[in-house]
Design an enzyme around this catalytic site. Sequence first.
Site, PDB file in Angstrom:
ATOM      1  N   ASP A  20     -14.961   0.314  45.836  1.00 33.87           N
ATOM      2  CA  ASP A  20     -14.946  -0.847  44.943  1.00 33.87           C
ATOM      3  C   ASP A  20     -13.669  -1.667  45.143  1.00 33.87           C
ATOM      4  O   ASP A  20     -12.636  -1.136  45.530  1.00 33.87           O
ATOM      5  CB  ASP A  20     -15.037  -0.316  43.495  1.00 33.87           C
ATOM      6  CG  ASP A  20     -15.439  -1.395  42.519  1.00 33.87           C
ATOM      7  OD1 ASP A  20     -15.811  -2.505  42.961  1.00 33.87           O
ATOM      8  OD2 ASP A  20     -15.370  -1.138  41.308  1.00 33.87           O
ATOM      9  N   GLY A  21     -13.769  -2.952  44.838  1.00 32.00           N
ATOM     10  CA  GLY A  21     -12.573  -3.792  44.799  1.00 32.00           C
ATOM     11  C   GLY A  21     -12.436  -4.800  45.925  1.00 32.00           C
ATOM     12  O   GLY A  21     -11.387  -5.444  46.040  1.00 32.00           O
ATOM     13  N   ASN A  22     -13.480  -4.982  46.726  1.00 32.70           N
ATOM     14  CA  ASN A  22     -13.388  -5.976  47.814  1.00 32.70           C
ATOM     15  C   ASN A  22     -13.135  -7.378  47.267  1.00 32.70           C
ATOM     16  O   ASN A  22     -12.322  -8.130  47.809  1.00 32.70           O
ATOM     17  CB  ASN A  22     -14.701  -6.024  48.614  1.00 32.70           C
ATOM     18  CG  ASN A  22     -14.972  -4.755  49.392  1.00 32.70           C
ATOM     19  OD1 ASN A  22     -14.078  -3.951  49.587  1.00 32.70           O
ATOM     20  ND2 ASN A  22     -16.204  -4.592  49.844  1.00 32.70           N
ATOM     21  N   GLU A  67     -28.497  -2.393  41.633  1.00 27.66           N
ATOM     22  CA  GLU A  67     -28.037  -3.508  40.796  1.00 27.66           C
ATOM     23  C   GLU A  67     -27.431  -4.640  41.639  1.00 27.66           C
ATOM     24  O   GLU A  67     -27.453  -5.801  41.237  1.00 27.66           O
ATOM     25  CB  GLU A  67     -26.994  -3.012  39.781  1.00 27.66           C
ATOM     26  CG  GLU A  67     -27.544  -2.093  38.700  1.00 27.66           C
ATOM     27  CD  GLU A  67     -27.869  -0.667  39.167  1.00 27.66           C
ATOM     28  OE1 GLU A  67     -27.300  -0.237  40.193  1.00 27.66           O
ATOM     29  OE2 GLU A  67     -28.710  -0.001  38.522  1.00 27.66           O
ATOM     30  N   ASN A  68     -26.900  -4.298  42.828  1.00 25.38           N
ATOM     31  CA  ASN A  68     -26.267  -5.324  43.679  1.00 25.38           C
ATOM     32  C   ASN A  68     -27.254  -6.405  44.149  1.00 25.38           C
ATOM     33  O   ASN A  68     -26.840  -7.501  44.522  1.00 25.38           O
ATOM     34  CB  ASN A  68     -25.592  -4.699  44.910  1.00 25.38           C
ATOM     35  CG  ASN A  68     -24.300  -3.959  44.595  1.00 25.38           C
ATOM     36  OD1 ASN A  68     -23.890  -3.073  45.332  1.00 25.38           O
ATOM     37  ND2 ASN A  68     -23.635  -4.316  43.492  1.00 25.38           N
ATOM     38  N   ARG A  71     -26.737  -9.809  42.591  1.00 24.97           N
ATOM     39  CA  ARG A  71     -25.580 -10.678  42.880  1.00 24.97           C
ATOM     40  C   ARG A  71     -26.092 -12.007  43.448  1.00 24.97           C
ATOM     41  O   ARG A  71     -27.246 -12.095  43.881  1.00 24.97           O
ATOM     42  CB  ARG A  71     -24.657  -9.991  43.892  1.00 24.97           C
ATOM     43  CG  ARG A  71     -23.929  -8.824  43.263  1.00 24.97           C
ATOM     44  CD  ARG A  71     -22.751  -8.384  44.101  1.00 24.97           C
ATOM     45  NE  ARG A  71     -22.023  -7.364  43.369  1.00 24.97           N
ATOM     46  CZ  ARG A  71     -20.829  -6.902  43.709  1.00 24.97           C
ATOM     47  NH1 ARG A  71     -20.215  -7.362  44.777  1.00 24.97           N
ATOM     48  NH2 ARG A  71     -20.234  -5.976  42.993  1.00 24.97           N
ATOM     49  N   ARG A 188     -13.325   7.033  43.843  1.00 30.38           N
ATOM     50  CA  ARG A 188     -13.647   5.663  43.446  1.00 30.38           C
ATOM     51  C   ARG A 188     -12.387   4.837  43.541  1.00 30.38           C
ATOM     52  O   ARG A 188     -11.368   5.171  42.920  1.00 30.38           O
ATOM     53  CB  ARG A 188     -14.217   5.604  42.033  1.00 30.38           C
ATOM     54  CG  ARG A 188     -14.558   4.172  41.647  1.00 30.38           C
ATOM     55  CD  ARG A 188     -15.411   4.008  40.435  1.00 30.38           C
ATOM     56  NE  ARG A 188     -15.797   2.602  40.377  1.00 30.38           N
ATOM     57  CZ  ARG A 188     -16.931   2.129  39.924  1.00 30.38           C
ATOM     58  NH1 ARG A 188     -17.834   2.948  39.450  1.00 30.38           N
ATOM     59  NH2 ARG A 188     -17.191   0.834  39.929  1.00 30.38           N
ATOM     60  N   ARG A 194     -16.006   4.696  36.061  1.00 26.64           N
ATOM     61  CA  ARG A 194     -17.462   4.765  35.851  1.00 26.64           C
ATOM     62  C   ARG A 194     -18.128   5.424  37.048  1.00 26.64           C
ATOM     63  O   ARG A 194     -17.590   5.405  38.155  1.00 26.64           O
ATOM     64  CB  ARG A 194     -18.100   3.369  35.792  1.00 26.64           C
ATOM     65  CG  ARG A 194     -17.573   2.371  34.905  1.00 26.64           C
ATOM     66  CD  ARG A 194     -18.561   1.180  34.886  1.00 26.64           C
ATOM     67  NE  ARG A 194     -18.136   0.160  35.825  1.00 26.64           N
ATOM     68  CZ  ARG A 194     -17.234  -0.764  35.541  1.00 26.64           C
ATOM     69  NH1 ARG A 194     -16.661  -0.796  34.359  1.00 26.64           N
ATOM     70  NH2 ARG A 194     -16.917  -1.672  36.436  1.00 26.64           N
TER      71      ARG A 194
END
Length: 244
Positions: A20-22, A67-68, A71, A188, A194
């Site tokens: 995560d975090g891109n 879920e992506n 986007r 993560r 999460r």
Amino acid sequence: MSSSTLSLDRLPSHVAIIPDGNGRWAKQQGQERTFGHVKGTANVKEIVTFAKELGIRVLTIYAFSDENWQRPLQEVEILMDLLKQYLIQERETILKNKIQLRAIGTIERLPKPVLEELKKTIELSSQNQEMILNFAVSYGARSEIIRAVQKISQDVLKGKYKPEAIDSAHFAKYLYTPDLPDPDLLIRTSGEMRISNFLLWQMAYTEMYVTQTLWPDFNREEFLKALLEYQKRERRFGLTEDQI
Ligand code: FPP
């Protein structure tokens, strides 16, 4: 820090990663989110190579969630294109390093050109035994569990076995990971506490490691830090200290 402080005989067999975090990384650089995803993809290459060098047996990476798909279309297209490019560019390295590529998720939803490249690498690498690289793409743990329940119900209706015969081991055979050990360690990046619908069944006793470091900055040294932290943990699987 070096790998010499790491016990190579006590490595986690299966490491799962939520990269995560891109987007935040790109923003910090004053760039578009795409730039972060490009850097994030380059980092997937780096960490896969390092995991293989260390001797990790299974590496599962959450590349794209159920879920992506929600986007913005342009971002979905960019992520799909990066996945396709990865599969084309890394095919030779994957095969040379005897890595077996797998995918978990509703991969039928992927655009045809991406799915073709994915299937090609999966087939070509299917006999490789040194490391399993498992991409979770179009993956959601709830969908995975529902799919398992549907398949089990069909078998019960066909009279293959009675509902009472279903136990944890039986259920797990219907998931995407019937022959894989459960993850020992979840990493993560970017600080979120999460699970985000990732491997909900398989992670019942997984050790969690969350770092503030954003995925494009999660380098070899950061990976070693996570492994060292894992080796300090006492895994009890619900038992008492004396029972271990
Ligand atoms: C999280 O960053 C990352 C993703 C949603 C996708 C992960 C994709 C990659 C690492 C690149 C493609 C993967 C492969 C295997 C080739 P974010 O966009 O949620 O970042 P943010 O939370 O900072 O917005």
